[in-house]
Design a protein around this motif. Structure first.
Motif, PDB file in Angstrom:
ATOM      1  N   LYS A 227       0.825  -1.198   0.000  1.00  0.00           N
ATOM      2  CA  LYS A 227       0.000   0.000   0.000  1.00  0.00           C
ATOM      3  C   LYS A 227       0.867   1.260   0.000  1.00  0.00           C
ATOM      4  CE  LYS A 227      -3.575  -2.360   2.661  1.00  0.00           C
ATOM      5  NZ  LYS A 227      -4.270  -2.451   3.963  1.00  0.00           N
ATOM      6  N   LYS A 228       0.321   2.294  -0.637  1.00  0.00           N
ATOM      7  CA  LYS A 228       1.004   3.580  -0.690  1.00  0.00           C
ATOM      8  C   LYS A 228       0.199   4.622   0.092  1.00  0.00           C
ATOM      9  CE  LYS A 228       3.543   3.350  -5.071  1.00  0.00           C
ATOM     10  NZ  LYS A 228       3.752   4.024  -6.387  1.00  0.00           N
ATOM     11  N   ILE A 229       0.934   5.502   0.767  1.00  0.00           N
ATOM     12  CA  ILE A 229       0.352   6.665   1.439  1.00  0.00           C
ATOM     13  C   ILE A 229       1.100   7.883   0.953  1.00  0.00           C
ATOM     14  CG2 ILE A 229      -0.119   7.792   3.645  1.00  0.00           C
ATOM     15  CD1 ILE A 229      -0.146   5.063   4.954  1.00  0.00           C
ATOM     16  N   LEU A 230       0.391   8.781   0.257  1.00  0.00           N
ATOM     17  CA  LEU A 230       1.005   9.978  -0.344  1.00  0.00           C
ATOM     18  C   LEU A 230       2.164   9.599  -1.258  1.00  0.00           C
ATOM     19  CD1 LEU A 230       1.021  12.345   2.769  1.00  0.00           C
ATOM     20  CD2 LEU A 230      -0.654  12.265   0.907  1.00  0.00           C
ATOM     21  N   GLY A 231       1.963   8.522  -2.022  1.00  0.00           N
ATOM     22  CA  GLY A 231       2.947   8.108  -3.002  1.00  0.00           C
ATOM     23  C   GLY A 231       4.093   7.291  -2.458  1.00  0.00           C
ATOM     24  N   MET A 232       4.133   7.047  -1.143  1.00  0.00           N
ATOM     25  CA  MET A 232       5.221   6.277  -0.549  1.00  0.00           C
ATOM     26  C   MET A 232       4.678   5.017   0.109  1.00  0.00           C
ATOM     27  SD  MET A 232       7.712   9.123   1.166  1.00  0.00           S
ATOM     28  CE  MET A 232       6.520   9.441   2.453  1.00  0.00           C
ATOM     29  N   ARG A 233       5.511   3.957   0.061  1.00  0.00           N
ATOM     30  CA  ARG A 233       5.138   2.697   0.705  1.00  0.00           C
ATOM     31  C   ARG A 233       5.532   2.781   2.179  1.00  0.00           C
ATOM     32  NH1 ARG A 233       6.905   1.635  -4.392  1.00  0.00           N
ATOM     33  NH2 ARG A 233       5.359   0.631  -5.747  1.00  0.00           N
ATOM     34  N   PHE A 234       4.755   3.550   2.914  1.00  0.00           N
ATOM     35  CA  PHE A 234       5.062   3.856   4.309  1.00  0.00           C
ATOM     36  C   PHE A 234       5.058   2.600   5.173  1.00  0.00           C
ATOM     37  CE2 PHE A 234       3.508   4.950   8.572  1.00  0.00           C
ATOM     38  CZ  PHE A 234       4.511   5.800   8.994  1.00  0.00           C
ATOM     39  N   LYS A 235       4.065   1.744   5.015  1.00  0.00           N
ATOM     40  CA  LYS A 235       3.953   0.542   5.852  1.00  0.00           C
ATOM     41  C   LYS A 235       5.111  -0.419   5.574  1.00  0.00           C
ATOM     42  CE  LYS A 235      -0.265  -1.083   6.572  1.00  0.00           C
ATOM     43  NZ  LYS A 235      -0.578  -0.661   7.939  1.00  0.00           N
ATOM     44  N   LEU A 236       5.536  -0.509   4.306  1.00  0.00           N
ATOM     45  CA  LEU A 236       6.691  -1.340   3.989  1.00  0.00           C
ATOM     46  C   LEU A 236       7.956  -0.756   4.608  1.00  0.00           C
ATOM     47  CD1 LEU A 236       8.115  -3.628   2.493  1.00  0.00           C
ATOM     48  CD2 LEU A 236       8.101  -2.201   0.428  1.00  0.00           C
ATOM     49  N   SER A 237       8.081   0.571   4.587  1.00  0.00           N
ATOM     50  CA  SER A 237       9.240   1.217   5.188  1.00  0.00           C
ATOM     51  C   SER A 237       9.312   0.930   6.686  1.00  0.00           C
ATOM     52  CB  SER A 237       9.188   2.729   4.948  1.00  0.00           C
ATOM     53  OG  SER A 237       9.218   3.026   3.571  1.00  0.00           O
ATOM     54  N   MET A 238       8.174   0.985   7.367  1.00  0.00           N
ATOM     55  CA  MET A 238       8.147   0.696   8.798  1.00  0.00           C
ATOM     56  C   MET A 238       8.538  -0.753   9.060  1.00  0.00           C
ATOM     57  SD  MET A 238       7.507   3.598   9.944  1.00  0.00           S
ATOM     58  CE  MET A 238       7.509   3.061  11.641  1.00  0.00           C
ATOM     59  N   TYR A 239       8.114  -1.665   8.196  1.00  0.00           N
ATOM     60  CA  TYR A 239       8.447  -3.084   8.346  1.00  0.00           C
ATOM     61  C   TYR A 239       9.962  -3.284   8.249  1.00  0.00           C
ATOM     62  CZ  TYR A 239       8.466  -8.118   7.318  1.00  0.00           C
ATOM     63  OH  TYR A 239       8.698  -9.476   7.344  1.00  0.00           O
ATOM     64  N   ASN A 240      10.581  -2.633   7.269  1.00  0.00           N
ATOM     65  CA  ASN A 240      12.023  -2.798   7.076  1.00  0.00           C
ATOM     66  C   ASN A 240      12.823  -2.122   8.172  1.00  0.00           C
ATOM     67  OD1 ASN A 240      11.891  -4.354   4.717  1.00  0.00           O
ATOM     68  ND2 ASN A 240      11.605  -2.537   3.442  1.00  0.00           N
ATOM     69  N   LEU A 241      12.423  -0.921   8.583  1.00  0.00           N
ATOM     70  CA  LEU A 241      13.159  -0.187   9.602  1.00  0.00           C
ATOM     71  C   LEU A 241      13.086  -0.856  10.967  1.00  0.00           C
ATOM     72  CD1 LEU A 241      12.244   3.462   8.628  1.00  0.00           C
ATOM     73  CD2 LEU A 241      14.516   2.463   8.585  1.00  0.00           C
ATOM     74  N   ALA A 242      12.015  -1.597  11.235  1.00  0.00           N
ATOM     75  CA  ALA A 242      11.886  -2.282  12.523  1.00  0.00           C
ATOM     76  C   ALA A 242      12.870  -3.423  12.669  1.00  0.00           C
ATOM     77  CB  ALA A 242      10.450  -2.788  12.696  1.00  0.00           C
ATOM     78  N   GLY A 243      13.388  -3.953  11.539  1.00  0.00           N
ATOM     79  CA  GLY A 243      14.378  -5.017  11.600  1.00  0.00           C
ATOM     80  C   GLY A 243      13.794  -6.309  12.121  1.00  0.00           C
TER      81      GLY A 243
END
Length: 772
Positions: free
Chosen positions: A69-85
């Protein structure tokens, strides 16, 4: 420790926003790619541009998997998944970010192109595109990949003729209603329409007595040899169906078992039900049906109101469903089971059995509420309730509720005027219309009710006054369906009397006449009617309307008997009784913009005509504006009437400011943010007015009423846990009607960075549930 966690949380959010895209691609496994979505393109000269676009959208919705999913053109939820490690604990902050806020990457290896081709091909064939061809492929661009599907539909087949078999009794019964068939000549072939037609036929047969018929007994033969891209459809009954399923049934004997206790240990509910079947000599026969109730806990007449069919009538599903629904809606039984069996030796008749497991007859409940109002009042209340079901063995429900509460002024300069209240209310609900000399029935699956209510409440305003109020009513509640409910109270009595009034308050009344309405003795004897219509049924994210209308008439009969008039007022119980007509309408329209986004709109219109013995509405019936369910940028009950300015400095406290008329408009854009957290942006407008201005300058209703509207705006959060919704709103005025004309818009005064402006204008609201 909490600060460090919060700091880490915001750091992660910032990293996700700033560098999320690059980080997402770095985490993709070697030899794979991030799947960013699919396109579906239709290559057809036969379809119009509009039809092509619609079909492309429909087919696109079937392609799996869906990309991240994208929020304002960015895959925010995917970013949070990766940053959480890789968090060690799921309950840690990083675990919450990964599993609750995050979303794992959707990879090209997850895409099954052949499976998607099969799904699209099957969907097209099921909608008449028998010669459709679907092709699919993927494209890789660095670390990202897409899928493309090309569709050649060919010509869509249409129905040439629809035939109904008439070779037997049931076939003729089906053909009788062929004029309302969902299969129409000239319509495109559609498998979904065929399935719906089978359900339609089954529903009609159930109304004609075919209890054991099933939709699967219907087949629709399709002949594509008709030529010119057309099909012939023939509706038939499958061969080899048992004769018992192909004949209509009439009702034979009806049995009620209101004290049925299933033996959960046996694991066979049907066996337990059969064990209840006993000789008719052990039962009570009443009005055509049998009741087994050895302890005589229930008067047989309550089943007379519930049963919708009688012996000798042709079975039909509508009456069957309505009977079960009524038994459930009596509120007496935890479970209601139904069984129908052919009469031995006469397979054209059905014996009907109803098994009801009683609820606990008596119950206690406690309810504690907390509230914070926009006039700086914070308080709590507790309600203790006792319920007794089947009070007089006729299905009645007796309720007695004791309530106590307080509100304390915790902010601002006007402190010390705390409020305390306590009261008692009892209600007797009878599951039928109680009308002298008339037997009044209500069709459908909802049980009508007659309600008799008595109540008392004492209100104590510290340092100001103490009021006693008494209420009594007699009326009816009924539904015609799930969307419509009506309430009619031919008798509604309210009596309000001040028990004590402080000298301080009496001095304030002399300075501010509007305060006198609060402590006036009031006697109201009249009738009320309420109509409610709702298409929402607890789903706030859908398109639909809601309407609630009230009519309240008081004092007509007493006025005629006493000859009361404005120049010759009359009193009852030392109180001048009220004469008025009061109308109020609450209309709402909800427009669904996306799956979790809706635009909610409300307009409230309230009007009254005081006459005869009254110059204005009694205080308890007047309209108010301002507060957390009204104009949220103004303090509770502080707007109006009209342009009137209340003198809070000389009185030392915040008065309620009522009106005889009301106009209010609200618009709120709601959307789901994540999990149970929802957000809203809103605008409110409205005011109240008096019918007679009297000594309250600017309070009267005039043709300039639109220039006197108060307006506010704000934002809010809603924590929606289904069973409870906690609402937090902050709002501020945009237009203040009490300012001189020409200066009422205060947009140029908004200064969020100014402490004095925030203290004077920002209103915080805490509420339970949505405002509308």
């Amino acid at each position: 420790m909490m600060f460090r966690k919060a700091k880490y949380f915001y750091l992660l959010i910032s990293c996700a926003i700033i560098g999320g895209a690059c980080n997402n691609l770095k985490k993709i496994p070697a030899g794979d790619a991030l799947y960013t979505g699919a396109t579906v393109k239709i290559d057809s000269t036969e379809l119009s541009k509009k039809k092509k676009k619609s079909l492309e959208s429909e087919l696109h919705s079937l392609v799996r998997p869906k990309p991240n999913k994208k929020i304002l053109g960015m895959r925010f939820k995917l970013s949070m998944y990766n940053l959480a490690g890789n968090p060690k604990k799921e309950t840690s902050l990083r675990g919450w970010l990964k599993n609750k806020m995050g979303e794992p990457p959707v990879l090209l290896s997850d895409v099954n192109v052949e499976r998607n081709i099969q799904v699209l091909q099957s969907t097209l064939e099921n909608t008449g595109y028998f010669k459709a061809v679907v092709e699919g492929d993927t494209t890789i661009d660095g670390k990202t990949a897409t899928a493309q599907y090309t569709v050649q539909t060919g010509i869509q087949y249409k129905n040439r003729n629809v035939f109904f078999d008439t070779s037997g009794l049931i076939q003729k019964a089906i053909a009788e209603d062929s004029s309302i068939s969902l299969l129409k000549k000239g319509d495109p072939f559609d498998l979904a329409a065929i399935k719906s037609e089978r359900i339609r036929i089954d529903g009609i047969l159930k109304e004609k007595g075919y209890y054991f018929f099933d939709p699967n007994f219907i087949i629709v033969q399709t002949d594509t040899t008709a030529g010119n891209n057309q099909v012939d459809l023939k509706v038939k009954v499958k061969p080899g169906i048992a004769p018992t399923s192909l004949q209509p049934y009439t009702i034979n004997d009806i049995f009620f078992f209101p004290t049925f206790r299933p033996n959960t240990g046996s694991g066979n509910a049907n066996a337990n039900a059969n064990a209840m079947d006993t000789s008719k000599k052990d039962m009570i026969f009443y009005d055509g049906y049998y009741v087994l109730d050895r302890q005589k806990q229930y008067k047989p007449r309550i089943f007379e109101d519930a049963i919708q069919f009688h012996k000798g009538e042709l079975y039909n599903r509508t009456d069957h469903s309505a009977t079960v629904s009524r038994l459930v809606n009596l509120g007496l039984f935890r479970f209601v089971r139904n069984r129908m069996e052919p009469v031995p030796g006469d397979s054209a008749k059905l014996n009907v059995y109803y098994y009801m497991t009683p609820m606990q007859r008596q119950s206690l409940r406690a309810e504690i509420n907390g509230s914070t109002k926009s006039n700086n009042l914070t308080g709590s209340s507790i309600t203790l309730g006792w319920r007794k079901r089947n009070t007089f063995h006729g299905g009645e429900l007796l309720s007695i509720d004791a309530t106590g509460g307080f509100e304390v002024q915790v902010g601002g300069q006007l402190r010390g005027y705390n409020t305390f209240r306590y009261g008692l209310r009892s209600t007797l609900s009878i599951p039928r219309f109680v009308v002298p000399f008339i037997k009044w029935n209500n069709a459908g699956g909802f049980v009508p009710r007659t309600e008799i209510a008595l109540g008392f409440e004492k209100l104590i305003r510290n340092k100001l006054y103490t009021m006693n109020s008494f209420q009594a009513s007699f009326g009816y509640i009924w539904k015609t369906d799930i969307k419509n409910e009506q309430k009619f109270n031919p008798i509604a009595i309210t009596y309000v009397q001040p028990a004590s009034i402080s000298d301080q308050y009496l001095d304030s009344v002399a300075k501010n006449p509007i305060l006198g309405r609060t402590i006036a003795k009031q006697f109201i004897l009249g009738a009320t009617y309420n109509y409610n219509y709702s298409e929402l049924q607890d789903n706030i994210y859908k398109t639909g309307i809601y309407f609630n209308g009230n009519a309240d008439v008081s004092g007509n009969i007493i006025g005629l008997l006493t000859g009361a008039s404005e120049s010759n007022p009359k009193s009852i119980f030392d109180a001048q009784f009220s004469q008025y007509i009061r109308l109020e309408a609450d209309f709402r329209y909800y427009l669904k913009l996306a799956k979790w986004t809706v635009l909610a709109n409300r307009i409230i219109l309230g009007g009254s005509v005081p006459y005869g013995n009254s110059r204005s509405l009694p205080f308890v019936k007047q309209f108010f504006s301002g507060g957390n369910n009204s104009l949220r940028g103004f303090r509770s009950r502080s707007v109006g009437p009209g342009t009137y300015v209340s003198d809070t400095i000389s009185t030392g406290f915040l008065p309620d400011q009522p009106g005889d008329m009301k106009l209010e408009l609200n618009t709120e854009l709601r959307t789901k943010l994540f999990s149970i957290v929802h957000g809203a942006i809103f605008i409110d407008a409205g005011n109240v007015w008096l019918t007679h201005e009297d000594s309250l300058t600017g309070a009267g209703f005039s043709k300039s009423f639109l220039k006197e509207l108060a307006v506010d705006a704000g934002v809010g959060l809603r924590f929606d846990a289904s069973f409870l919704v906690l609402r937090l709103d902050v709002a501020f005025p945009l237009r203040k009607p009490f300012l001189p004309e020409g200066d009422r818009w205060v947009l140029d005064e908004i200064k969020f960075g100014s402490g004095p402006w925030r203290r004077q204008n920002l209103i915080f609201n805490i509420g339970i549930g949505y405002p509308f």
